[in-house]
Design a protein around this motif. Sequence first.
Motif, short mmCIF file in Angstrom:
data_model
loop_
_atom_site.label_atom_id
_atom_site.label_comp_id
_atom_site.label_asym_id
_atom_site.label_seq_id
_atom_site.Cartn_x
_atom_site.Cartn_y
_atom_site.Cartn_z
N SER A 171 0.81 -1.21 0.00
CA SER A 171 0.00 0.00 0.00
C SER A 171 0.84 1.27 0.00
O SER A 171 0.35 2.34 -0.32
CB SER A 171 -0.96 0.00 1.20
OG SER A 171 -0.27 -0.15 2.42
N MET A 172 2.12 1.16 0.34
CA MET A 172 2.98 2.33 0.36
C MET A 172 3.29 2.84 -1.05
O MET A 172 3.39 4.05 -1.27
CB MET A 172 4.29 2.01 1.10
CG MET A 172 5.25 3.18 1.20
SD MET A 172 6.74 2.78 2.15
CE MET A 172 6.13 2.89 3.83
N LEU A 173 3.45 1.94 -2.02
CA LEU A 173 3.85 2.35 -3.38
C LEU A 173 2.94 1.71 -4.43
O LEU A 173 3.40 1.22 -5.46
CB LEU A 173 5.31 1.95 -3.64
CG LEU A 173 6.38 2.79 -2.95
CD1 LEU A 173 7.77 2.20 -3.20
CD2 LEU A 173 6.35 4.24 -3.42
N MET A 174 1.64 1.75 -4.19
CA MET A 174 0.71 1.08 -5.09
C MET A 174 0.62 1.73 -6.46
O MET A 174 0.22 1.09 -7.44
CB MET A 174 -0.70 1.04 -4.48
CG MET A 174 -0.85 -0.01 -3.40
SD MET A 174 -2.49 0.04 -2.62
CE MET A 174 -3.53 -0.43 -4.00
N GLY A 175 1.02 2.99 -6.58
CA GLY A 175 0.85 3.69 -7.85
C GLY A 175 1.54 3.02 -9.02
O GLY A 175 1.05 3.09 -10.16
N ASP A 176 2.66 2.35 -8.77
CA ASP A 176 3.39 1.76 -9.88
C ASP A 176 2.87 0.40 -10.29
O ASP A 176 3.44 -0.24 -11.18
CB ASP A 176 4.89 1.72 -9.57
CG ASP A 176 5.56 3.02 -9.97
OD1 ASP A 176 5.96 3.12 -11.14
OD2 ASP A 176 5.64 3.92 -9.13
N LEU A 177 1.75 -0.04 -9.70
CA LEU A 177 1.03 -1.15 -10.33
C LEU A 177 0.64 -0.75 -11.75
O LEU A 177 0.58 -1.59 -12.65
CB LEU A 177 -0.22 -1.50 -9.52
CG LEU A 177 0.02 -2.07 -8.12
CD1 LEU A 177 -1.31 -2.29 -7.40
CD2 LEU A 177 0.81 -3.36 -8.18
N LEU A 178 0.39 0.54 -11.94
CA LEU A 178 0.06 1.04 -13.28
C LEU A 178 1.24 0.91 -14.23
O LEU A 178 1.07 0.72 -15.43
CB LEU A 178 -0.38 2.51 -13.20
CG LEU A 178 -1.68 2.76 -12.42
CD1 LEU A 178 -1.85 4.24 -12.12
CD2 LEU A 178 -2.87 2.22 -13.19
N THR A 179 2.46 1.00 -13.70
CA THR A 179 3.65 0.81 -14.54
C THR A 179 3.71 -0.63 -15.04
O THR A 179 4.06 -0.88 -16.20
CB THR A 179 4.93 1.15 -13.76
OG1 THR A 179 4.84 2.50 -13.30
CG2 THR A 179 6.17 0.99 -14.62
N LEU A 180 3.38 -1.59 -14.17
CA LEU A 180 3.37 -2.99 -14.60
C LEU A 180 2.41 -3.19 -15.76
O LEU A 180 2.70 -3.95 -16.69
CB LEU A 180 2.98 -3.90 -13.43
CG LEU A 180 3.89 -3.91 -12.20
CD1 LEU A 180 3.34 -4.85 -11.15
CD2 LEU A 180 5.32 -4.31 -12.58
N VAL A 181 1.27 -2.50 -15.71
CA VAL A 181 0.28 -2.62 -16.79
C VAL A 181 0.75 -1.89 -18.04
O VAL A 181 0.73 -2.44 -19.14
CB VAL A 181 -1.09 -2.08 -16.33
CG1 VAL A 181 -2.10 -2.10 -17.48
CG2 VAL A 181 -1.61 -2.89 -15.14
N GLN A 182 1.20 -0.65 -17.86
CA GLN A 182 1.60 0.16 -19.01
C GLN A 182 2.78 -0.43 -19.75
O GLN A 182 2.84 -0.41 -20.99
CB GLN A 182 1.93 1.59 -18.53
CG GLN A 182 2.31 2.54 -19.66
CD GLN A 182 2.33 3.98 -19.19
OE1 GLN A 182 1.51 4.40 -18.39
NE2 GLN A 182 3.28 4.76 -19.69
#
Length: 570
Positions: free
Chosen positions: A435-446
């Motif tokens: 939960s601390m760095l969830m934003g880069d889940l979008l990087t995995l997708v992109q």
Amino acid sequence: MSKTVAKIIVDTLSEAGAKRCYGIVGDTINHLTNEIRGSEIDWVHVRHEEVGAFAAGGESYMTGQLSLCAGTCGPGSLHFINGIFESHRNGAPVVMIASNVDRREEGLNFPQEVDQKSLYEQCSVFCERISHPDQARRITVQAAQSALSKNGVAVIIVNGDMFQETVHDDAPWRVHLAQPTVRPNDSEIAELATMVNAAKRVTLYAGIGAKGARDELVELSNVLKAPIVHSSRSKEFIEPNNPNQVGMTGVLGNRAGMEAVADCDLLLCLGSDFAYTQFYPEKAKIVQVDSDASHLGKRSPIDLGLVGDVRDTVNALLPKLSLKSDQAHLTKALDQWKKDKEDYVSEAKSGNALLHPQTVAHTLDKLADDDAAFTADGGSPMVWLLRHLTATGKRSFLTSLLHGTMANAYPQALGIAKAYPNRQVIAMCGDGGMSMLMGDLLTLVQENIPVKLLIFNNESLGFVEMEQRVEGLLDSFTDLKNPDFANVARSLGLEGWRVDSVDQLEDAMKQWLATDKPAILDVKVSRMELVMPPKIEANQVASTAMFGLKAVLNGRTDEVVSLLRDNFLR
């Protein structure tokens, strides 16, 4: 021929072997990223610079090759700092390009101006500013050479307007990497041999500096009838197919490893900088061999300190040793190691109503590929990795053991997966770290990076909670109100599975591992699991009992029952 400073930097780093640069584009590095766009270096667009530094470090740690990260002035570069500390401390050869405001604004408290050098000198092997265009290639070469030869982060500081400057790039500066033979001199080897031949019970303690010396260590242990204890970071190359290894010492270790160190009369520390003085033997003689003289005697008083590469030093030592016949010390350690492994399997047994994190790790060990790469968040996930995953000789492991940070696992896995696109890469995440760095889940997708994220969801900062309870304190401020991470995954474009009971685990894990997309497996695990040390001391039991008394007085009797059931009554 005239070239811009930006092009010189990019060309030089590409020639030095860099394949990827992680970061976020912005004003002061626009000319740099424009040159990267036309080069053989891939730009990996992360959502948070800390993730970029973790990813670059993960790639470089696994490959031993150069990776890059780059950030804009001020806030952009500052966001890298924790990942840079992690990458530097674990020995990853990373080059960071830290930009600053234009030179005409420097020193005037211009918005976003930061003194990059004073920040990054403490977490780098090289940190210099390009102050004139003529220095561009020369300083970039020195940065790359320092990162690769010293195994750490090198930082190049460049003002935004400097990237646009042009210069004749005629001098052929380039990176040179040497591979010298480094060992103690003959008289030191003779002194070491005398000590080893005189000892009755020798234990070898192998650290990350013993990488590449596994066969030599096994031969040495056979000659000396000595058990081999390994550090956390050397697990992947010391453990596989090693008849004499007996695990680890320390809080995260096991009884065989701890007793092999405590009961010897000579401890050979080989390429290890193990930090915890209380786990060194009190009465044994200690010899330390390390390629870095500054490590000698830093953690414990030693009787002999030698500078040398472990492989070269052991090869020089072996011909001078006498074959030992008494193997009681080794046999005792191996017998205990067998029992330790049986205990780990026993810990992994769960009923349907209670899913132990050990069960999850044990199942992962069974189902994951023999050559999978694993990362783990600081805290309890790294304990489950170290205790319950088998090193096959092809598997790789990366945890935050020197820096001890949260949220490192899936960012590091991101970089590893970019370097090894055909390999299974698995991140063992805590719910707090995720939960601390969830934003880069979008990087995995992109970026379409098929990392597999396993979340140990106990709705708490579990390791901190355990520390508080073992000290006899009521746990405070550790609660986490988590979402359904599987639903979050699916809403972001990843695949997701959630497991609430042990009967769901294996089937869900098989599906999760089989997908060719980035995916989350959210597993609800027991919150009351203590990370038990190799030996339970009386003061630790007393402290836990004190927690129980305080919890009862505060109306939390059910937690005491769970603590006993999960850790002491199984």
